[in-house]
Design an enzyme around this catalytic site. Sequence first.
Site, PDB file in Angstrom:
ATOM      1  N   GLU A 105       0.824  -1.212   0.000  1.00 33.55           N
ATOM      2  CA  GLU A 105       0.000   0.000   0.000  1.00 33.55           C
ATOM      3  C   GLU A 105       0.858   1.263   0.000  1.00 33.55           C
ATOM      4  O   GLU A 105       0.560   2.237  -0.703  1.00 33.55           O
ATOM      5  CB  GLU A 105      -0.930  -0.012   1.211  1.00 33.55           C
ATOM      6  CG  GLU A 105      -2.027  -1.081   1.133  1.00 33.55           C
ATOM      7  CD  GLU A 105      -2.946  -1.037   2.320  1.00 33.55           C
ATOM      8  OE1 GLU A 105      -2.758  -0.158   3.194  1.00 33.55           O
ATOM      9  OE2 GLU A 105      -3.868  -1.869   2.391  1.00 33.55           O
ATOM     10  N   LEU A 107      22.213 -22.378 -31.238  1.00 36.82           N
ATOM     11  CA  LEU A 107      23.293 -23.163 -30.651  1.00 36.82           C
ATOM     12  C   LEU A 107      23.211 -24.607 -31.120  1.00 36.82           C
ATOM     13  O   LEU A 107      22.123 -25.190 -31.214  1.00 36.82           O
ATOM     14  CB  LEU A 107      23.217 -23.138 -29.125  1.00 36.82           C
ATOM     15  CG  LEU A 107      23.483 -21.799 -28.423  1.00 36.82           C
ATOM     16  CD1 LEU A 107      23.261 -21.953 -26.922  1.00 36.82           C
ATOM     17  CD2 LEU A 107      24.888 -21.317 -28.701  1.00 36.82           C
ATOM     18  N   LYS A 134      20.186 -23.148 -19.252  1.00 36.71           N
ATOM     19  CA  LYS A 134      19.461 -22.799 -20.476  1.00 36.71           C
ATOM     20  C   LYS A 134      17.983 -22.644 -20.106  1.00 36.71           C
ATOM     21  O   LYS A 134      17.217 -23.604 -20.099  1.00 36.71           O
ATOM     22  CB  LYS A 134      19.653 -23.881 -21.547  1.00 36.71           C
ATOM     23  CG  LYS A 134      19.104 -23.510 -22.915  1.00 36.71           C
ATOM     24  CD  LYS A 134      19.448 -24.581 -23.935  1.00 36.71           C
ATOM     25  CE  LYS A 134      18.949 -24.170 -25.326  1.00 36.71           C
ATOM     26  NZ  LYS A 134      17.484 -24.013 -25.380  1.00 36.71           N
ATOM     27  N   ARG A 143      13.711 -12.545 -30.572  1.00 37.33           N
ATOM     28  CA  ARG A 143      14.720 -13.129 -31.452  1.00 37.33           C
ATOM     29  C   ARG A 143      14.158 -13.336 -32.858  1.00 37.33           C
ATOM     30  O   ARG A 143      14.845 -13.113 -33.849  1.00 37.33           O
ATOM     31  CB  ARG A 143      15.201 -14.467 -30.882  1.00 37.33           C
ATOM     32  CG  ARG A 143      16.222 -15.170 -31.788  1.00 37.33           C
ATOM     33  CD  ARG A 143      16.644 -16.516 -31.204  1.00 37.33           C
ATOM     34  NE  ARG A 143      17.620 -17.151 -32.071  1.00 37.33           N
ATOM     35  CZ  ARG A 143      17.327 -17.897 -33.129  1.00 37.33           C
ATOM     36  NH1 ARG A 143      16.059 -18.105 -33.451  1.00 37.33           N
ATOM     37  NH2 ARG A 143      18.277 -18.428 -33.865  1.00 37.33           N
ATOM     38  N   LYS A 158      29.961 -21.932 -22.896  1.00 34.60           N
ATOM     39  CA  LYS A 158      30.621 -20.968 -23.771  1.00 34.60           C
ATOM     40  C   LYS A 158      32.114 -20.905 -23.457  1.00 34.60           C
ATOM     41  O   LYS A 158      32.501 -21.010 -22.280  1.00 34.60           O
ATOM     42  CB  LYS A 158      30.013 -19.569 -23.607  1.00 34.60           C
ATOM     43  CG  LYS A 158      28.524 -19.496 -23.937  1.00 34.60           C
ATOM     44  CD  LYS A 158      27.953 -18.131 -23.578  1.00 34.60           C
ATOM     45  CE  LYS A 158      26.444 -18.082 -23.824  1.00 34.60           C
ATOM     46  NZ  LYS A 158      25.850 -16.819 -23.353  1.00 34.60           N
ATOM     47  N   LYS A 176      21.631 -30.564 -23.915  1.00 28.72           N
ATOM     48  CA  LYS A 176      20.181 -30.679 -23.811  1.00 28.72           C
ATOM     49  C   LYS A 176      19.800 -31.851 -22.923  1.00 28.72           C
ATOM     50  O   LYS A 176      20.371 -32.942 -23.022  1.00 28.72           O
ATOM     51  CB  LYS A 176      19.556 -30.847 -25.203  1.00 28.72           C
ATOM     52  CG  LYS A 176      19.766 -29.656 -26.131  1.00 28.72           C
ATOM     53  CD  LYS A 176      19.130 -28.382 -25.596  1.00 28.72           C
ATOM     54  CE  LYS A 176      17.628 -28.416 -25.585  1.00 28.72           C
ATOM     55  NZ  LYS A 176      17.026 -28.335 -26.915  1.00 28.72           N
ATOM     56  N   CYS A 202     -22.670 -35.843  -8.570  1.00 29.54           N
ATOM     57  CA  CYS A 202     -21.341 -35.996  -7.976  1.00 29.54           C
ATOM     58  C   CYS A 202     -20.919 -37.460  -7.990  1.00 29.54           C
ATOM     59  O   CYS A 202     -21.688 -38.331  -7.541  1.00 29.54           O
ATOM     60  CB  CYS A 202     -21.364 -35.471  -6.545  1.00 29.54           C
ATOM     61  SG  CYS A 202     -19.829 -35.785  -5.632  1.00 29.54           S
ATOM     62  N   CYS A 230     -20.951 -38.706  -4.103  1.00 23.93           N
ATOM     63  CA  CYS A 230     -22.125 -38.785  -3.225  1.00 23.93           C
ATOM     64  C   CYS A 230     -23.447 -38.795  -3.985  1.00 23.93           C
ATOM     65  O   CYS A 230     -24.506 -38.974  -3.369  1.00 23.93           O
ATOM     66  CB  CYS A 230     -22.124 -37.635  -2.225  1.00 23.93           C
ATOM     67  SG  CYS A 230     -22.357 -35.995  -2.955  1.00 23.93           S
ATOM     68  N   CYS A 254     -19.883 -29.998  -6.592  1.00 25.75           N
ATOM     69  CA  CYS A 254     -20.827 -30.713  -5.738  1.00 25.75           C
ATOM     70  C   CYS A 254     -21.162 -29.788  -4.579  1.00 25.75           C
ATOM     71  O   CYS A 254     -20.262 -29.402  -3.818  1.00 25.75           O
ATOM     72  CB  CYS A 254     -20.209 -32.020  -5.233  1.00 25.75           C
ATOM     73  SG  CYS A 254     -21.170 -32.789  -3.898  1.00 25.75           S
TER      74      CYS A 254
END
Length: 735
Positions: A48, A97, A134, A155, A332, A356, A452, A455, A470
Amino acid sequence: MADRSAETALPAPPKGDDPAQRAAWLRIVVEHHRRRYYEQDDPEIGDEQYDALFQELERLEAEHPELDLPDSPTKRVGGATLDKLVKVRHEQPMLSLANAHQPDEMQAWVDRMRSHLAREGIEDPAFRFVTEPKVDGLAMSLRYEDGLLVRAATRGDGEVGEDVTHNVRTIPSVPLAVDGAPAVLEVRGEIYMALHDFERLNERRAQAGLSTFMNPRNSAAGTIRQLDPKLAKTRPLSFWAYGVGVVADAPAEEAAAAGAGADASRGTSIGVAHALGVDGHHATLGWLRERGFPVNEDVRVLDDIEAVVARCGEWEQRRDRLSFEIDGVVIKVDDYELQRRLGSVGRDPRWAIAWKFPPRTAVTTLRDVVWSVGKFGDLHPYAVLEPVIVSGVTVSQATLHNEEDLERKDVRPGDRVIVLRAGDVIPQVISPAPHEAERDDRAAPPRPPATCPACGTPTEKPEDSVFTRCPNRGGCPGQQYQLLKHYVSRGAMDIDGLGEKQVHQLLEKGLVRNAADLYDLAVEQLVELEGYAEISASRVVDAIAASKQQPFGRVLFAIGLEEVGQVTGRNLAARFRTIDALRAATPEELAATPGVGEKMAEIIAGRLADPPVVELVDRLRAAGVQMEQEGAPPGEGLLDGLTVVLTGTLPTLTREQATERLTAAGARVTSSVSKKTSAVVAGESAGSKLEKAERLGVPVLDEPGLERLLADGPAVLVPDEQPPEDGDEDAPEEG
């Protein structure tokens, strides 16, 4: 521009009524508190108060347009809705890559680099490798001119992306201004949505009757391409910086006018090194971090490929414990001169590769769609599948979230479907497999049942809900089971020896109807049940009795109040202190609790007044369950004013137990380490938070140290003065 990375005291408010001075002060204060909240996870004021400061700055800028500066924090609100996204050609292509999945592929990558460098006249180069996660998000280019953010672009295909500046400005972790930057600076990184933010977003959308998102990456990508920035601002996006693209001493048009030689290093690693004063990729990440860009703390520099492969394995093991999705590790070459010599082949840089992880999806047959009853009567569809192995686990059931999500995905019994398993999350059906929707012999779309399944009560669909429900609250065995299973769970009352099977057994035999009945159970009743002997029955009865000592905040979470999770339960307990005060609170008073909004407050108030909940709470209190907050009131605790971070696994305390004891003593428990952190409590596998604490000089405690802190207070954090040793240069001379 002021140095936004410095930890300095805030200036005092200006005296007088000068709007320019007031606006300048507000910009500093709002930006300071934004960084405390979003970057350091260590806010100094409440929502706030922050909103009031922000709105005052907005008003001043609207009344005095000359005060409306381009790097003002108010620019995060976003401007007008766009008609379309504009295409942007990248000055330096955003390359892809090459991938590796096995150690021999990583070694082959190194061998190729050595072979190429040998042809360049560099024999036996000493590689240093930088490893970084990654992140599974959306690659982004941020362009700064004279230190101000002027453009953000996706990209795209690597050559041409889309201008999404209007949305990126709304992301709190993206700096709008950078101190000490060259005339042109392009920062590259990943826009993503944290897992907890993704879950909360889907919960809000479900409550609002909207379709839920499939996964965090799709949520981030869909959000960032919205035409209305006000919509993007409502969705919790984050940013990691992972490198620098174009750097220059002048914009492109000025460089062209001055001649190519004036800007020959534009967009090259040599240009980055010259402009930023760094010699490699890891140093560049440090440069970015110092200027307010979020950079992953677990980036590492390694000297050999075997260590790199081991690090990738560590990331894969940690993958399920992260707060964001990753699908691999990027490796890298650190040295910029070697990067320049290696260059690129096609669209891939030779000096970088992505390790990966195995896929987390599989294709199988959907046998049926069935419906289960939730804690509050909502009916949840789930898929019964032909068993299939996903990420090394056999999956035969998967969630379908809610009926509107089921309708959107349009999966039907008999379809071949794509199944996703991410970490410990329940597997989910993503969509039909390709071309399934084109089949003529598909089954009819599944619909929620008219009665339901637990029940037999006729179901109903409230207008503002994505769930058919329900309405038999208090009498539906499906709801009773879910509520009781939640109550005994580890995160709630943590009653050892009572799991799903035992809860089902107790309900089936009629020994319990709700959580209060647990406290009437006797050993003699339990030994009559299958799986219990006298010793195991005694242990369960003792565990039930021990749960009476669970803190009030945990009780509020355990009893099953809609909208009340663990954090909200603790906040309500800390604010209202007793169950009577909480029951007497108005929705407006409830909404003043941290993390509780107006709609949530209405729901909580209604649930507290619900007759089955009133009866349950009264019986639990009569049984001796905690209905009052222990510890000192706010501002009076032994640890009042301390900020503590927990990391790693403690020998005997769970994270929740340690948090509850610290907060009961008045401390604030946060998730990130900064210079303002009072102490870090570190257990086994503490990781980067421990390293950062040691780097910043923050006191580090083990579990015994935590116990001393709770017993003796802040004095534990002051190091003992050691007498000087013989020969110490600072020792006083004799005589």
